[in-house]
Design an enzyme around this catalytic site. Structure first.
Site, PDB file in Angstrom:
ATOM      1  CD  GLU A 102      57.718  20.366  28.223  1.00 43.65           C
ATOM      2  OE1 GLU A 102      58.521  20.871  27.430  1.00 43.65           O
ATOM      3  OE2 GLU A 102      56.510  20.232  27.981  1.00 43.65           O
TER       4      GLU A 102
HETATM    5  C1  TNX Z   1      58.276  18.996  24.804  1.00 44.84           C
HETATM    6  S1  TNX Z   1      59.090  16.202  24.803  1.00 44.84           S
HETATM    7  C2  TNX Z   1      57.262  18.233  25.317  1.00 44.84           C
HETATM    8  C3  TNX Z   1      55.950  18.201  24.649  1.00 44.84           C
HETATM    9  C4  TNX Z   1      55.958  19.078  23.425  1.00 44.84           C
HETATM   10  C5  TNX Z   1      57.276  18.886  22.691  1.00 44.84           C
HETATM   11  C6  TNX Z   1      57.351  19.560  21.373  1.00 44.84           C
HETATM   12  C7  TNX Z   1      58.292  16.302  26.103  1.00 44.84           C
HETATM   13  C8  TNX Z   1      58.523  15.249  27.050  1.00 44.84           C
HETATM   14  N1  TNX Z   1      57.450  17.346  26.326  1.00 44.84           N
HETATM   15  O1  TNX Z   1      54.931  18.589  25.531  1.00 44.84           O
HETATM   16  O2  TNX Z   1      54.882  18.721  22.614  1.00 44.84           O
HETATM   17  O3  TNX Z   1      58.297  19.368  23.522  1.00 44.84           O
HETATM   18  O4  TNX Z   1      58.440  19.075  20.637  1.00 44.84           O
END
Ligand code: TNX
Length: 523
Positions: free
Chosen positions: A298
Site C-alpha cells: 500500500e
Molecule cells: C491491508 S494487508 C493492509 C493493512 C490493513 C489490512 C486490513 C496489507 C499488506 N496491508 O495495512 O491493516 O489491509 O485488513
C-alpha cells in the site's frame, strides 16, 4: 484401516491406524527421554516426571537418526523460516497397553507428536490404541499479527503463541511498525519508541516491546519450535517513523498526488539509511530467522519509481546482513530475487465494486477510488516476480484474513455485539464453512513455488485481547488444518473435531465465536 476422522486431533494427522489396546494415562506416568536433548521438550509438556530410564509403562520419547516409516510420508512442500532440516517436524506416535511412544529425527518432531498427544489427553486420559505417522504438508505455517493498530503486550503475544502451538503453526510474523505506532525498541534511535510508540488506532493506548521483552517472546516461541519474523513496513505505512524523526520526512513529488495525508520518507538522507540498517540488523539478530519482512504494501501516494528504489536499497541491506527478504505482494515490483518471498494477499480484484459499496461512509469517494486503483495495479505484480524465481507465501484475504467479519448471526447479545463490531466490512462477511472451503494448491493463477500459508489478523477493529481471540477462534484451527493436513479434509469431518475444542478454549479462559453452524461440545 485408516480412519483419521475419528481421532480428535486438529490438524488431522497424515496417517492413522486404530487398534483395540489403549492406555490409561495417569499423572505419574513418567516421560522417558532417549537423549538429554529432549529434556526441555518433555518438561514443557508438564506434569509428568521426566527420567532417562524406566521399565514402567511410560511416554517414551525417542530421537532416531532415520526411520523407514517416517521416510515414507509425503515430503513437506515449501520453505522453512528457520534453519532446521525440511523433515524436522515429522513424527510417529503409537499408543498400546505398554504405553505411549513418540519418535522423530529431530526434537521439533517430538514436540509436534506431544502436541497430538496433548489433544488426545484433553479428550480423555483413557488413551485410544493408535499408530500415527504424521508430517506437515507445508513447511511455513504462520500467523501475521498486527500489534500496531492495537498494542498487545508480551503476555498476550505469548498466549497467541500457545494457540499457534496447539495447532502446530511454526511462524509468528509480527507487524511491528505502521502509521499508528512503532513497537520495538531500537538501540541508538530512542525517539522511535519514546515518541513513535505513544499512539495506536483511535484513542487506544500505545506501547512497545523493549529488546528484552522481544527476546523473551522469541525464546518463548523457539521453545515451541515457532520462528518469529519481524516486519519493518516501508516505504508506505511510515507515519510513526516520521512522527519520531520528522527530519526523515519530505514533501510530495508532482507525480505523487493522493487525496489523503501520506507520510513520505526522504531517501536522500543518509541518516535514514543508517536507521534502516540498524533496525534490520537488530531485528534479524533478535529473531534469528532466515527472513526479515520489509512490508512494501500500500504505497499510496508514492511514485512507483520511489517505491521500487527505496525497497531495492532495503533489500540490498538485508541481503548484505545475510538474511533473505519477504515483502507483501506489491514489494514484488522491486528486485526480490530467487530465495526471497512475496506474500500474496490481494485476491479481491473481481470484487472491487462490492467492496466500494461497503467502504466506511466517512471515507471520501476519491480516496476509495484511489485505493481501488492501487489494489488493481497490485494484481499485476506477482506473475513477473514468479518468473524471476520469487517464491509465494499464501495469505489471500478471502480465506486467510481473520479480520474478515463473521457471517452467521447468533442469539447471545454479547456474542452478537462482538460479531457485528469486529472485522472490516469491505471484505464481506463469511461463514465458517465458506472460510474453510479452499484448497491451497488451487489459489494461485500463475503456477509458483509455494512457501506455505499464513493467516493474518489486523487490529483496526480490535480493542483488546477478548476481541482478538474472538476473531482468531474458531477460524485459526481451520487454517492449521489446510496448512498441515493432507489435501481434502471435509467441512463435516473438520466441524466435528472443531466442536471438541470448545471445552479447552473455555477452560483456558479464551473468548471465542460460538457460530451456530457447529454443534459445540460444552464439556
Ligand atoms: C491491508 S494487508 C493492509 C493493512 C490493513 C489490512 C486490513 C496489507 C499488506 N496491508 O495495512 O491493516 O489491509 O485488513
Amino acid at each position: 484401516m485408516t480412519v483419521p476422522e475419528t481421532l480428535p486431533i486438529i490438524p488431522a494427522p497424515a496417517l492413522v491406524e486404530r487398534h483395540d489396546a489403549g492406555f490409561p494415562l495417569t499423572p505419574d506416568t513418567p516421560i522417558v527421554v532417549s537423549d538429554p536433548e529432549l529434556r526441555s521438550v518433555a518438561s514443557l509438556f508438564g506434569e509428568h516426571p521426566v527420567v532417562e530410564t524406566s521399565d514402567a509403562p511410560a511416554i517414551r520419547l525417542d530421537l532416531t537418526p532415520d526411520d523407514a516409516a517416517l521416510a515414507e510420508l509425503s515430503p513437506t512442500e515449501g520453505v522453512r523460516a528457520d534453519h532446521l532440516p525440511a523433515d524436522a517436524e515429522r513424527y510417529g506416535l503409537t499408543i498400546d497397553d505398554t504405553g505411549v511412544r513418540i519418535w522423530a529425527t529431530h526434537p521439533a518432531g517430538i514436540h509436534r507428536g506431544l502436541t497430538s498427544l496433548r489433544q488426545l489427553i484433553d479428550r480423555s486420559p483413557e488413551l485410544p490404541g493408535v499408530r500415527i505417522l504424521d508430517a506437515p504438508r507445508y513447511a511455513w505455517r504462520g500467523l501475521s499479527f498486527d500489534v500496531v493498530r492495537t498494542f498487545h503486550d508480551r503476555s498476550t503475544v505469548e498466549s497467541v503463541l500457545d494457540l499457534l502451538d496447539r495447532y502446530k503453526f511454526n511462524v509468528l510474523h509480527l507487524h511491528l511498525t505502521d502509521d499508528q505506532g512503532w513497537r520495538l525498541e531500537i538501540d541508538g534511535w530512542p525517539e522511535l519508541t519514546t515518541t513513535g510508540a505513544t499512539g495506536a488506532s483511535g484513542d487506544r493506548p500505545g506501547g512497545f516491546y523493549t529488546q528484552a521483552d522481544f527476546a523473551a517472546i522469541v525464546e518463548y516461541a523457539r521453545a515451541r519450535f515457532i520462528t518469529v519474523i519481524g516486519e519493518f513496513d516501508m516505504p508506505g505505512h511510515a507515519g510513526a517513523l516520521v512522527k519520531a524523526y520528522p527530519e526523515f520526512s519530505r514533501p510530495a513529488e508532482p507525480s505523487e498526488e493522493f487525496p489523503m495525508p501520506v507520510a513520505r520518507l526522504d531517501d536522500t538522507n543518509p541518516r535514514l539509511w543508517q536507521l534502516v540498517t540498524d533496525v534490520l540488523t537488530q531485528l534479524s539478530a533478535l529473531t534469528g530467522a532466515r527472513f526479515v519482512h520489509l512490508g512494501g504494501d500500500e504505497a499510496f501516494g508514492l511514485s512507483s519509481d520511489f517505491h521500487r528504489r527505496f525497497l531495492n536499497r532495503a533489500i540490498d541491506i538485508a541481503h548484505g546482513l545475510g538474511v533473505q527478504v519477504i515483502g507483501w505482494q506489491e514489494a514484488a515490483r522491486a528486485e526480490l530475487g530467487a530465495g526471497d518471498i512475496a506474500q500474496h494477499w490481494i485476491d479481491f480484484a473481481d470484487r472491487f465494486d462490492e467492496m466500494t459499496e461497503n467502504m466506511p461512509s466517512e471515507l471520501p469517494a476519491e480516496v476509495a477510488e484511489a485505493l481501488v486503483e492501487a489494489f488493481k495495479e497490485a494484481t499485476q505484480d506477482l506473475p513477473a516476480a514468479i518468473a524471476r524465481g520469487v517464491a509465494i507465501l499464501l495469505s489471500p484475504v478471502s480465506f486467510f484474513y481473520l479480520d474478515r467479519p463473521y457471517g452467521e448471526p447468533v442469539s447471545d447479545p454479547k456474542q452478537e455485539e462482538r460479531r457485528t463490531r469486529l472485522g472490516l466490512e469491505p471484505y464481506g462477511r463469511v461463514s465458517l464453512e465458506e472460510a474453510f472451503d479452499f484448497e491451497p494448491g488451487a489459489l494461485m493463477q500463475t503456477p509458483a513455488t509455494i512457501v506455505g500459508l499464513e493467516a493474518a489478523i489486523w487490529c483496526e477493529s480490535i480493542t483488546d485481547r477478548q476481541d482478538l481471540e474472538f476473531l482468531l477462534l474458531p477460524r485459526l484451527p481451520g487454517i492449521a488444518e489446510r496448512a498441515w493436513s493432507p489435501a481434502g479434509s471435509t467441512w463435516a469431518d473438520f466441524r466435528a473435531r472443531l466442536a471438541r475444542e470448545a471445552p479447552v478454549w473455555s477452560a483456558t479462559g479464551r473468548t471465542w465465536f460460538a457460530a451456530p453452524s457447529v454443534d459445540w461440545q460444552l464439556t
